[in-house]
Write an enzyme that holds these catalytic residues in place. Structure first.
Site, PDB file in Angstrom:
ATOM      1  CG  ASP A  84      -2.006  -1.103   1.096  1.00  0.00           C
ATOM      2  OD1 ASP A  84      -1.882  -1.960   0.220  1.00  0.00           O
ATOM      3  OD2 ASP A  84      -2.942  -1.107   1.921  1.00  0.00           O
ATOM      4  CG  HIS A  91     -11.027   1.383  -0.154  1.00  0.00           C
ATOM      5  ND1 HIS A  91     -11.014   0.052   0.202  1.00  0.00           N
ATOM      6  CD2 HIS A  91     -10.210   2.011   0.750  1.00  0.00           C
ATOM      7  CE1 HIS A  91     -10.226  -0.097   1.263  1.00  0.00           C
ATOM      8  NE2 HIS A  91      -9.715   1.063   1.607  1.00  0.00           N
ATOM      9  CG  ASP A 134      -6.635   0.256   1.025  1.00  0.00           C
ATOM     10  OD1 ASP A 134      -7.020  -0.914   1.155  1.00  0.00           O
ATOM     11  OD2 ASP A 134      -6.851   1.147   1.879  1.00  0.00           O
ATOM     12  CG  HIS A 152      -8.289   5.478   2.641  1.00  0.00           C
ATOM     13  ND1 HIS A 152      -9.279   5.343   3.590  1.00  0.00           N
ATOM     14  CD2 HIS A 152      -7.803   4.229   2.425  1.00  0.00           C
ATOM     15  CE1 HIS A 152      -9.381   4.073   3.943  1.00  0.00           C
ATOM     16  NE2 HIS A 152      -8.503   3.364   3.239  1.00  0.00           N
ATOM     17  CE  LYS A 180      -4.289  -3.921   1.189  1.00  0.00           C
ATOM     18  NZ  LYS A 180      -5.130  -2.919   1.872  1.00  0.00           N
ATOM     19  CB  CYS A 217      -2.091  -2.685   5.053  1.00  0.00           C
ATOM     20  SG  CYS A 217      -3.845  -2.230   4.957  1.00  0.00           S
TER      21      CYS A 217
HETATM   22  C1  VGL Z   1      -4.704   0.943   5.613  1.00  0.00           C
HETATM   23  C2  VGL Z   1      -6.203   2.032   6.972  1.00  0.00           C
HETATM   24  C3  VGL Z   1      -7.192   1.881   6.030  1.00  0.00           C
HETATM   25  C4  VGL Z   1      -3.321   0.462   5.390  1.00  0.00           C
HETATM   26  C5  VGL Z   1      -5.696   0.779   4.671  1.00  0.00           C
HETATM   27  O1  VGL Z   1      -2.894   0.346   4.212  1.00  0.00           O
HETATM   28  O2  VGL Z   1      -2.610   0.214   6.388  1.00  0.00           O
HETATM   29  N1  VGL Z   1      -4.982   1.565   6.765  1.00  0.00           N
HETATM   30  N2  VGL Z   1      -6.928   1.261   4.887  1.00  0.00           N
HETATM   31 ZN    ZN Z   2      -8.323   1.310   3.250  1.00  0.00          ZN
END
Ligand code: VGL
Ligand code: ZN
Length: 204
Positions: free
Chosen positions: A26, A70, A68, A87, A112, A151
């Site tokens: 990420d 979303h 990430d 985000h 993901k 993550c």
């Molecule tokens: C993450 C919070 C929400 C991460 C992803 O990549 O650690 N943290 N979504």
């Molecule tokens: Zn996230």
């Protein structure tokens, strides 16, 4: 105890061999300073990761990058009753990898948490990461990225579960929670059986 390990691990050398793989977790604009869910000093890991990328690429070893990804109404967002500001909305600049991250052309990208109703901190959750690793012959994985306590930690947990030997790139992770920085998460990963290493341990 941890001090001891830190001292020893300065002298530890790990030789990269066939079956090793690099996983970047990420490393996306929204998680970097200036993004919508910034990890403090997250930008500092980019040049370090670039060095790992060059090294793994030079050894002909596979490199994976999770992201990430979303939908705009994802359940983890505050408006949907979740814990986070919006985000990494798929295909937006915030979800993109920073241009300073130097990816080889054959990098494997793994998206993901793309379903609206389910969050996923681990790069293995509902993705092809495990299948991709297996088909590349991976047995040991080297994991860095952000954020350390969400993550990265959960990806490490699943990698252990799937019986990979796991190394955590301790010079290439940062935590969301600045008060603990990545110290706590690193301890958690170590107690799961992951081995923390720095770039110097790999470089000949
Ligand atoms: C993450 C919070 C929400 C991460 C992803 O990549 O650690 N943290 N979504
Ligand atoms: Zn996230």
């Amino acid at each position: 105890m941890s001090t001891n390990f830190m001292n020893n691990d300065r002298f530890m050398k790990v030789k990269l061999v066939a079956g090793d793989a690099l996983i970047l977790v990420d490393v996306q604009n929204d998680f970097l300073p200036g993004g919508s869910l910034p990890v403090p000093d997250g930008n500092e890991i980019v040049p370090v990761l670039n060095r790992y990328i060059v090294l793994f690429h030079a050894h002909g070893l596979p490199i994976f990058a999770t992201r990430d990804w979303h939908p705009s109404d994802h359940c983890s967002f505050l408006q949907q009753g979740g814990s986070w500001p919006p985000h990494c909305v798929a295909s937006t600049p915030g979800a993109a990898f920073p241009s300073s991250l130097e990816f080889p052309p054959d990098i494997h990208i793994v998206s993901k948490a793309a379903a609206p109703e389910k969050d996923a901190y681990s790069g293995f959750t509902d993705t092809k990461l495990n299948a991709l690793l297996r088909s590349s012959g991976a047995r040991r994985v080297f994991i860095g990225g952000i954020s350390a306590e969400y993550c990265v930690l959960n990806t490490v947990k699943d990698a252990m579960h799937y019986h990979y030997a796991v190394f955590v790139l301790k010079d290439a992770i940062r935590a969301m929670d600045i008060s603990s920085n990545h110290g706590r998460a690193l301890e958690d990963m170590r107690s799961l059986g992951a081995t923390p290493i720095c770039f110097e341990a790999l470089a000949a």
